[in-house]
Design a protein around this motif. Structure first.
Motif, PDB file in Angstrom:
ATOM      1  N   MET A 127     -25.187   2.117   3.045  1.00 45.99           N
ATOM      2  CA  MET A 127     -25.619   3.029   1.971  1.00 45.99           C
ATOM      3  C   MET A 127     -25.865   4.433   2.520  1.00 45.99           C
ATOM      4  SD  MET A 127     -26.222   3.590  -1.182  1.00 45.99           S
ATOM      5  CE  MET A 127     -26.717   2.250  -2.219  1.00 45.99           C
ATOM      6  N   ARG A 128     -26.531   4.516   3.652  1.00 43.68           N
ATOM      7  CA  ARG A 128     -26.829   5.818   4.256  1.00 43.68           C
ATOM      8  C   ARG A 128     -25.534   6.542   4.622  1.00 43.68           C
ATOM      9  NH1 ARG A 128     -31.152   5.137   8.616  1.00 43.68           N
ATOM     10  NH2 ARG A 128     -32.244   4.509   6.754  1.00 43.68           N
ATOM     11  N   LYS A 129     -24.620   5.787   5.210  1.00 45.39           N
ATOM     12  CA  LYS A 129     -23.317   6.360   5.594  1.00 45.39           C
ATOM     13  C   LYS A 129     -22.567   6.844   4.348  1.00 45.39           C
ATOM     14  CE  LYS A 129     -20.248   3.445   7.107  1.00 45.39           C
ATOM     15  NZ  LYS A 129     -19.421   2.554   7.928  1.00 45.39           N
ATOM     16  N   MET A 130     -22.559   6.055   3.281  1.00 51.40           N
ATOM     17  CA  MET A 130     -21.850   6.426   2.064  1.00 51.40           C
ATOM     18  C   MET A 130     -22.450   7.685   1.444  1.00 51.40           C
ATOM     19  SD  MET A 130     -21.253   4.282  -1.496  1.00 51.40           S
ATOM     20  CE  MET A 130     -21.237   2.762  -0.610  1.00 51.40           C
ATOM     21  N   VAL A 131     -23.774   7.742   1.367  1.00 48.57           N
ATOM     22  CA  VAL A 131     -24.449   8.917   0.798  1.00 48.57           C
ATOM     23  C   VAL A 131     -24.107  10.168   1.607  1.00 48.57           C
ATOM     24  CG1 VAL A 131     -26.719   9.980   0.456  1.00 48.57           C
ATOM     25  CG2 VAL A 131     -26.320   7.627  -0.292  1.00 48.57           C
ATOM     26  N   PHE A 132     -24.169  10.045   2.922  1.00 46.30           N
ATOM     27  CA  PHE A 132     -23.882  11.198   3.780  1.00 46.30           C
ATOM     28  C   PHE A 132     -22.439  11.666   3.608  1.00 46.30           C
ATOM     29  CE2 PHE A 132     -22.706  13.219   7.812  1.00 46.30           C
ATOM     30  CZ  PHE A 132     -23.689  14.199   7.880  1.00 46.30           C
ATOM     31  N   LYS A 143     -27.701  15.128  -6.993  1.00 48.73           N
ATOM     32  CA  LYS A 143     -27.753  14.592  -8.355  1.00 48.73           C
ATOM     33  C   LYS A 143     -26.480  13.796  -8.670  1.00 48.73           C
ATOM     34  CE  LYS A 143     -28.430  15.982 -13.144  1.00 48.73           C
ATOM     35  NZ  LYS A 143     -28.532  17.086 -14.081  1.00 48.73           N
ATOM     36  N   GLU A 144     -25.305  14.333  -8.300  1.00 48.90           N
ATOM     37  CA  GLU A 144     -24.039  13.639  -8.554  1.00 48.90           C
ATOM     38  C   GLU A 144     -23.968  12.323  -7.792  1.00 48.90           C
ATOM     39  OE1 GLU A 144     -20.906  17.318  -9.289  1.00 48.90           O
ATOM     40  OE2 GLU A 144     -21.599  16.924  -7.246  1.00 48.90           O
ATOM     41  N   ILE A 145     -24.425  12.343  -6.553  1.00 51.46           N
ATOM     42  CA  ILE A 145     -24.426  11.125  -5.739  1.00 51.46           C
ATOM     43  C   ILE A 145     -25.374  10.097  -6.348  1.00 51.46           C
ATOM     44  CG2 ILE A 145     -24.986  10.141  -3.471  1.00 51.46           C
ATOM     45  CD1 ILE A 145     -24.195  12.909  -2.284  1.00 51.46           C
ATOM     46  N   ALA A 146     -26.555  10.559  -6.766  1.00 45.24           N
ATOM     47  CA  ALA A 146     -27.546   9.663  -7.364  1.00 45.24           C
ATOM     48  C   ALA A 146     -26.981   8.984  -8.610  1.00 45.24           C
ATOM     49  CB  ALA A 146     -28.816  10.437  -7.705  1.00 45.24           C
ATOM     50  N   GLU A 147     -26.318   9.750  -9.476  1.00 46.28           N
ATOM     51  CA  GLU A 147     -25.731   9.180 -10.696  1.00 46.28           C
ATOM     52  C   GLU A 147     -24.614   8.204 -10.354  1.00 46.28           C
ATOM     53  OE1 GLU A 147     -24.521  12.555 -13.048  1.00 46.28           O
ATOM     54  OE2 GLU A 147     -26.594  13.108 -13.494  1.00 46.28           O
ATOM     55  N   MET A 148     -23.805   8.551  -9.373  1.00 39.35           N
ATOM     56  CA  MET A 148     -22.672   7.711  -8.990  1.00 39.35           C
ATOM     57  C   MET A 148     -23.135   6.366  -8.423  1.00 39.35           C
ATOM     58  SD  MET A 148     -19.702   8.542  -6.198  1.00 39.35           S
ATOM     59  CE  MET A 148     -18.956   9.847  -7.142  1.00 39.35           C
ATOM     60  N   LEU A 149     -24.214   6.386  -7.634  1.00 38.53           N
ATOM     61  CA  LEU A 149     -24.671   5.170  -6.959  1.00 38.53           C
ATOM     62  C   LEU A 149     -25.829   4.474  -7.676  1.00 38.53           C
ATOM     63  CD1 LEU A 149     -24.507   6.408  -3.247  1.00 38.53           C
ATOM     64  CD2 LEU A 149     -22.811   5.064  -4.505  1.00 38.53           C
ATOM     65  N   GLY A 150     -26.332   5.091  -8.743  1.00 38.69           N
ATOM     66  CA  GLY A 150     -27.436   4.481  -9.489  1.00 38.69           C
ATOM     67  C   GLY A 150     -28.745   4.504  -8.729  1.00 38.69           C
ATOM     68  N   ILE A 151     -28.994   5.559  -7.971  1.00 38.85           N
ATOM     69  CA  ILE A 151     -30.251   5.725  -7.242  1.00 38.85           C
ATOM     70  C   ILE A 151     -30.833   7.088  -7.602  1.00 38.85           C
ATOM     71  CG2 ILE A 151     -29.623   4.188  -5.340  1.00 38.85           C
ATOM     72  CD1 ILE A 151     -28.787   6.602  -3.694  1.00 38.85           C
ATOM     73  N   SER A 152     -32.050   7.344  -7.199  1.00 42.14           N
ATOM     74  CA  SER A 152     -32.685   8.619  -7.544  1.00 42.14           C
ATOM     75  C   SER A 152     -32.229   9.720  -6.580  1.00 42.14           C
ATOM     76  CB  SER A 152     -34.207   8.482  -7.486  1.00 42.14           C
ATOM     77  OG  SER A 152     -34.650   8.463  -6.137  1.00 42.14           O
ATOM     78  N   PRO A 153     -32.271  10.970  -7.043  1.00 41.04           N
ATOM     79  CA  PRO A 153     -31.937  12.082  -6.145  1.00 41.04           C
ATOM     80  C   PRO A 153     -32.845  12.136  -4.913  1.00 41.04           C
ATOM     81  CG  PRO A 153     -31.918  12.834  -8.421  1.00 41.04           C
ATOM     82  CD  PRO A 153     -32.456  11.434  -8.421  1.00 41.04           C
ATOM     83  N   LYS A 154     -34.103  11.708  -5.063  1.00 35.40           N
ATOM     84  CA  LYS A 154     -35.028  11.684  -3.913  1.00 35.40           C
ATOM     85  C   LYS A 154     -34.563  10.671  -2.860  1.00 35.40           C
ATOM     86  CE  LYS A 154     -38.484  14.525  -4.379  1.00 35.40           C
ATOM     87  NZ  LYS A 154     -38.558  15.633  -3.444  1.00 35.40           N
ATOM     88  N   THR A 155     -33.994   9.551  -3.316  1.00 33.93           N
ATOM     89  CA  THR A 155     -33.474   8.548  -2.384  1.00 33.93           C
ATOM     90  C   THR A 155     -32.268   9.119  -1.632  1.00 33.93           C
ATOM     91  OG1 THR A 155     -34.228   6.789  -3.854  1.00 33.93           O
ATOM     92  CG2 THR A 155     -32.603   6.181  -2.178  1.00 33.93           C
ATOM     93  N   VAL A 156     -31.417   9.855  -2.359  1.00 35.10           N
ATOM     94  CA  VAL A 156     -30.273  10.510  -1.726  1.00 35.10           C
ATOM     95  C   VAL A 156     -30.774  11.486  -0.672  1.00 35.10           C
ATOM     96  CG1 VAL A 156     -28.341  12.094  -2.095  1.00 35.10           C
ATOM     97  CG2 VAL A 156     -28.779  10.257  -3.742  1.00 35.10           C
ATOM     98  N   GLU A 157     -31.759  12.285  -1.036  1.00 32.53           N
ATOM     99  CA  GLU A 157     -32.336  13.262  -0.101  1.00 32.53           C
ATOM    100  C   GLU A 157     -32.911  12.565   1.123  1.00 32.53           C
ATOM    101  OE1 GLU A 157     -35.865  16.641  -0.102  1.00 32.53           O
ATOM    102  OE2 GLU A 157     -35.129  15.853  -2.009  1.00 32.53           O
TER     103      GLU A 157
END
Length: 176
Positions: A127-132, A143-157
């Motif tokens: 997941m970390r690798k994919m987000v990065f 925000k786009e990553i969060a919507e795509m993966l169904g997680i919060s923007p804070k989790t992406v950050e």
């Protein structure tokens, strides 16, 4: 004046050749150094250029200024030298024996560093690798990553912060 020196060099008169060398070697060196940022290559090109001048003296054009002919030779010799250096880099595993331009060495080192970073990123949780990768390679916003993966923007950050922190720590261990 240039026509006279060209005729004398064509006739094989060494004093004319020495005059041409003393008149133009510094200019040719500066020309090549400016292009390559390498003292080694600039010195080699100057020497090879004047060797070529002497070897090809019969083919000099009396109606063309000597400096134009010399800079043409220097340009060709420089290209030849850069090709040789490139071939050495490509085919010689002991490349540290051969001098390269500083820019070429920086390019090699940065490619090597990127390879290490990619290996470090590949070793991270999926997941970390994919987000990065979505952020850095695809240029997506948090925000786009969060919507795509169904997680919060804070989790992406958080994921990206952990990747960057890990890479920074890894970089410090390499450099120290």
């Amino acid at each position: 004046m240039d026509k006279d020196i060209v005729c004398e060099i064509k006739a094989g008169l060494l004093p004319a050749f020495n005059e041409a060398y003393s008149r133009y070697h510094k200019q040719i060196y500066q020309f090549v150094f400016k292009k390559t940022q390498s003292e080694y290559i600039a010195t080699e090109v100057v020497q090879l250029c004047f060797i070529r001048l002497w070897e090809k003296k019969q083919s000099l054009n009396e109606h063309t200024a000597l400096n134009i002919q010399l800079f043409g030779m220097a340009r060709q010799v420089m290209i030849d030298q850069l090709r040789k250096e490139s071939a050495r880099l490509k085919y010689n595993t002991r490349s540290e024996q051969y001098p390269f331009t500083d820019n070429l060495m920086k390019m090699i080192e940065s490619r090597d560093m990127l390879k290490h970073f990619e290996q470090e990123i590949d070793a991270m949780p999926a997941m970390r690798k994919m987000v990065f990768n979505l952020s850095r390679q695809n240029g997506l916003s948090y925000k786009e990553i969060a919507e795509m993966l169904g997680i919060s923007p804070k989790t992406v950050e958080s994921h990206i912060g952990k990747v960057l922190s890990h890479l920074k720590h890894y970089m410090y261990t390499i450099l120290l």
